[in-house]
Design an enzyme around this catalytic site. Structure first.
Site, mmCIF file in Angstrom:
data_model
loop_
_atom_site.group_PDB
_atom_site.id
_atom_site.type_symbol
_atom_site.label_atom_id
_atom_site.label_comp_id
_atom_site.label_asym_id
_atom_site.label_seq_id
_atom_site.Cartn_x
_atom_site.Cartn_y
_atom_site.Cartn_z
ATOM 1 N N ARG A 198 6.134 10.375 1.653
ATOM 2 C CA ARG A 198 6.743 9.517 0.636
ATOM 3 C C ARG A 198 8.138 10.015 0.290
ATOM 4 O O ARG A 198 8.999 9.255 -0.092
ATOM 5 C CB ARG A 198 5.883 9.499 -0.623
ATOM 6 C CG ARG A 198 4.732 8.554 -0.479
ATOM 7 C CD ARG A 198 4.141 8.254 -1.810
ATOM 8 N NE ARG A 198 2.937 9.030 -2.017
ATOM 9 C CZ ARG A 198 2.070 8.753 -2.949
ATOM 10 N NH1 ARG A 198 2.282 7.760 -3.773
ATOM 11 N NH2 ARG A 198 0.975 9.483 -3.080
ATOM 12 N N LYS A 254 -11.434 1.651 1.001
ATOM 13 C CA LYS A 254 -11.581 2.060 2.408
ATOM 14 C C LYS A 254 -12.191 0.925 3.240
ATOM 15 O O LYS A 254 -11.790 0.697 4.381
ATOM 16 C CB LYS A 254 -12.440 3.324 2.524
ATOM 17 C CG LYS A 254 -11.848 4.557 1.877
ATOM 18 C CD LYS A 254 -10.446 4.882 2.339
ATOM 19 C CE LYS A 254 -10.349 5.357 3.763
ATOM 20 N NZ LYS A 254 -8.928 5.600 4.168
ATOM 21 N N SER A 308 -10.769 16.649 -1.431
ATOM 22 C CA SER A 308 -12.201 16.918 -1.245
ATOM 23 C C SER A 308 -12.545 18.399 -1.417
ATOM 24 O O SER A 308 -13.634 18.732 -1.874
ATOM 25 C CB SER A 308 -12.686 16.380 0.092
ATOM 26 O OG SER A 308 -11.767 16.636 1.113
ATOM 27 N N TYR A 348 -12.811 3.354 -4.760
ATOM 28 C CA TYR A 348 -12.425 4.055 -3.529
ATOM 29 C C TYR A 348 -13.196 3.489 -2.338
ATOM 30 O O TYR A 348 -12.620 3.240 -1.278
ATOM 31 C CB TYR A 348 -12.661 5.566 -3.686
ATOM 32 C CG TYR A 348 -12.381 6.323 -2.400
ATOM 33 C CD1 TYR A 348 -11.077 6.439 -1.912
ATOM 34 C CD2 TYR A 348 -13.421 6.896 -1.665
ATOM 35 C CE1 TYR A 348 -10.826 7.101 -0.715
ATOM 36 C CE2 TYR A 348 -13.164 7.566 -0.480
ATOM 37 C CZ TYR A 348 -11.861 7.667 -0.006
ATOM 38 O OH TYR A 348 -11.614 8.322 1.179
ATOM 39 N N GLY A 360 1.284 9.822 6.381
ATOM 40 C CA GLY A 360 0.835 10.707 5.292
ATOM 41 C C GLY A 360 0.789 12.156 5.732
ATOM 42 O O GLY A 360 -0.198 12.862 5.491
ATOM 43 N N ALA A 361 1.893 12.625 6.353
ATOM 44 C CA ALA A 361 1.925 13.959 6.977
ATOM 45 C C ALA A 361 1.595 15.091 5.999
ATOM 46 O O ALA A 361 1.144 16.162 6.413
ATOM 47 C CB ALA A 361 3.299 14.199 7.592
HETATM 48 P P1 NAP Z 1 -5.003 13.733 0.823
HETATM 49 O O1 NAP Z 1 -4.733 15.140 1.159
HETATM 50 O O2 NAP Z 1 -4.992 13.313 -0.605
HETATM 51 O O3 NAP Z 1 -3.998 12.828 1.660
HETATM 52 C C1 NAP Z 1 -3.716 11.534 1.322
HETATM 53 C C2 NAP Z 1 -2.382 11.192 1.948
HETATM 54 O O4 NAP Z 1 -2.083 9.835 1.672
HETATM 55 C C3 NAP Z 1 -1.239 12.047 1.402
HETATM 56 O O5 NAP Z 1 -0.379 12.380 2.453
HETATM 57 C C4 NAP Z 1 -0.565 11.087 0.448
HETATM 58 O O6 NAP Z 1 0.823 11.334 0.302
HETATM 59 C C5 NAP Z 1 -0.756 9.788 1.190
HETATM 60 N N1 NAP Z 1 -0.544 8.659 0.289
HETATM 61 C C6 NAP Z 1 -1.262 8.314 -0.804
HETATM 62 N N2 NAP Z 1 -0.711 7.237 -1.383
HETATM 63 C C7 NAP Z 1 0.386 6.912 -0.642
HETATM 64 C C8 NAP Z 1 1.386 5.921 -0.724
HETATM 65 N N3 NAP Z 1 1.412 5.006 -1.705
HETATM 66 N N4 NAP Z 1 2.350 5.906 0.230
HETATM 67 C C9 NAP Z 1 2.374 6.813 1.222
HETATM 68 N N5 NAP Z 1 1.457 7.783 1.351
HETATM 69 C C10 NAP Z 1 0.492 7.836 0.420
HETATM 70 O O7 NAP Z 1 -6.399 13.267 1.383
HETATM 71 P P2 NAP Z 1 -7.128 13.513 2.774
HETATM 72 O O8 NAP Z 1 -8.436 14.108 2.450
HETATM 73 O O9 NAP Z 1 -6.234 14.169 3.746
HETATM 74 O O10 NAP Z 1 -7.379 12.001 3.185
HETATM 75 C C11 NAP Z 1 -6.698 11.401 4.271
HETATM 76 C C12 NAP Z 1 -7.448 10.162 4.684
HETATM 77 O O11 NAP Z 1 -8.786 10.493 5.005
HETATM 78 C C13 NAP Z 1 -7.537 9.080 3.621
HETATM 79 O O12 NAP Z 1 -7.419 7.838 4.277
HETATM 80 C C14 NAP Z 1 -8.940 9.253 3.052
HETATM 81 O O13 NAP Z 1 -9.433 8.052 2.528
HETATM 82 C C15 NAP Z 1 -9.679 9.632 4.327
HETATM 83 N N6 NAP Z 1 -10.941 10.346 4.117
HETATM 84 C C16 NAP Z 1 -10.958 11.538 3.468
HETATM 85 C C17 NAP Z 1 -12.164 12.204 3.290
HETATM 86 C C18 NAP Z 1 -12.228 13.533 2.579
HETATM 87 O O14 NAP Z 1 -13.332 13.933 2.185
HETATM 88 N N7 NAP Z 1 -11.116 14.244 2.431
HETATM 89 C C19 NAP Z 1 -13.353 11.638 3.777
HETATM 90 C C20 NAP Z 1 -13.289 10.425 4.457
HETATM 91 C C21 NAP Z 1 -12.074 9.795 4.630
HETATM 92 P P3 NAP Z 1 1.391 12.313 -0.872
HETATM 93 O O15 NAP Z 1 1.221 13.714 -0.347
HETATM 94 O O16 NAP Z 1 2.802 11.892 -1.017
HETATM 95 O O17 NAP Z 1 0.557 12.055 -2.093
#
Ligand code: NAP
Length: 337
Positions: free
Chosen positions: A33, A158, A200, A154, A8-9
């Site tokens: 993706r 997780k 977030s 959600y 998910g770069a």
């Molecule tokens: P984000 O910016 O929305 O990143 C999510 C990533 O997952 C994006 O690269 C997205 O790709 C990818 N993704 C989603 N569905 C996919 C699919 N079907 N196939 C391939 N890739 C997919 O969110 P983030 O905040 O960086 O979150 C990253 C991780 O941290 C997640 O696991 C999230 O649950 C966890 N997390 C986040 C927070 C927070 O507050 N931000 C807190 C705790 C844990 P696209 O760019 O192509 O959509």
């Protein structure tokens, strides 16, 4: 230096992981993706001062088996960060749960097949804090109750994805087993490396733009994205991180404290008043995301990161500074009016 895959770069946290890995001299692979994101990601990393010749991108989707073996083969470590993440409520909970669990299955299984040394999984505080047993102080021993009717899609996604990763790791037999380490961040804030502010940070955008009329009685932990990325990289190689989960959180606060910090810093549309619980519940009758929030009213959630600090030597910066940096970046992007 190691060969590291980050899934998910294009994501907010993942790109910070890639930025820090490149800065430390690792060879980095990232999955997206669509490879059409290449220019955008390379430009963001170049702007951050990185040499993108050490980065290669691969196409893979969490819902499809194709592409994962190619991306994983030859890697020493995998940081599995990708997972569907939305602030709202999906039409059906499987929209979040299925890709989260199937993606974890594809990535961790490929890592095991290709004898990757260690996978670091980005789980969440969401996999810890919904115990629904009146608890207010949580540790890495706590698990969200996925069978409780008030646990959101959600939080379930997780928890189930993390549990599946632990199961796959436990089922290995023979020599040279792949290790697993898990990072459980609370709400992640801080500067984004791309034009996409991240899910977030959108929460801060809504506050500074005046879309939150008053602060509901919500209590969360918060942590800076740069510190979350650093926690992943520490957990990747630290001898004592294998087989462990680590809460990554800087501090907890009530929403009213966060909005007041912003208001005092000049973001005058950020509310300084609280919204009574009864009003949140009435709004919740007409709006699914508000209903979801209303389940968390008055529930204190303390998630100290003592274990990450003592085992990994991890440090978290002051979260008030991160809140203001986030708001300042949003302002510079024209997103605070
Ligand atoms: P984000 O910016 O929305 O990143 C999510 C990533 O997952 C994006 O690269 C997205 O790709 C990818 N993704 C989603 N569905 C996919 C699919 N079907 N196939 C391939 N890739 C997919 O969110 P983030 O905040 O960086 O979150 C990253 C991780 O941290 C997640 O696991 C999230 O649950 C966890 N997390 C986040 C927070 C927070 O507050 N931000 C807190 C705790 C844990 P696209 O760019 O192509 O959509």
């Amino acid at each position: 230096m190691a060969q590291v895959l980050v899934t998910g770069a294009s994501g907010f946290i993942a790109l910070h992981c890639i930025n820090q890995l490149l800065e430390q001299g690792h060879q980095v692979r990232g999955t997206v993706r669509s490879l059409s994101r290449r220019d955008e990601l390379e430009a963001a990393l170049t702007k951050a001062g990185r040499d993108v010749r050490a980065l290669s991108l691969y196409e893979a989707d969490l819902t499809k088996a194709e592409g994962w073996d190619e991306a994983v083969a030859g890697c020493d470590y995998v940081l599995h960060v990708a997972s569907p993440f939305i602030l709202g409520v999906p039409k059906h909970e499987d929209e979040l749960i299925k890709p989260a669990v199937s993606g974890t299955d594809f990535v961790v299984s490929a890592a095991i097949r290709h004898k990757v040394k260690r996978v670091v999984l980005t789980s969440s505080g969401a996999a810890i804090t919904d115990t629904h047993d009146g608890k207010t102080h949580f540790t890495e021993d706590d698990w969200t109750d996925v069978n409780h009717p008030k646990t959101s899609a959600y939080y379930k996604s997780k928890t189930l994805a993390e549990k599946h990763a632990w199961d796959l790791i436990a089922q290995q037999t023979g020599k040279g087993k792949t290790e697993l380490s898990v990072i459980n961040p609370t709400v992640v804030l801080g500067p984004t490396l791309t034009e996409d502010i991240g899910t977030s940070n959108d929460f801060i955008r809504q506050i500074v733009m005046g879309k939150v009329p008053a602060a509901a009685n919500l209590h969360f932990g918060f942590v800076d994205v740069r510190d979350v990325a650093a926690a992943h990289i520490l957990a990747m190689t630290h001898k004592k991180a294998a087989g462990e989960r680590f809460i990554a959180s800087a501090d907890e606060m009530w929403l009213i404290e966060l909005t007041t910090i912003l208001n005092k810093a000049g973001y005058k549309k950020a509310p300084t008043g609280k919204m009574p619980n009864w009003l949140v519940k009435i709004f919740g009758l007409f709006d699914a995301p508000t209903k979801q929030i209303s389940e968390l009213l008055d529930s204190e959630r303390f998630t100290p990161a003592d274990k990450a600090k003592s085992v990994l030597g991890w440090q978290a910066r002051d979260i008030n500074g991160s809140i203001l940096e986030t708001a300042a970046q949003l302002k510079s992007m024209g997103m605070s009016k």
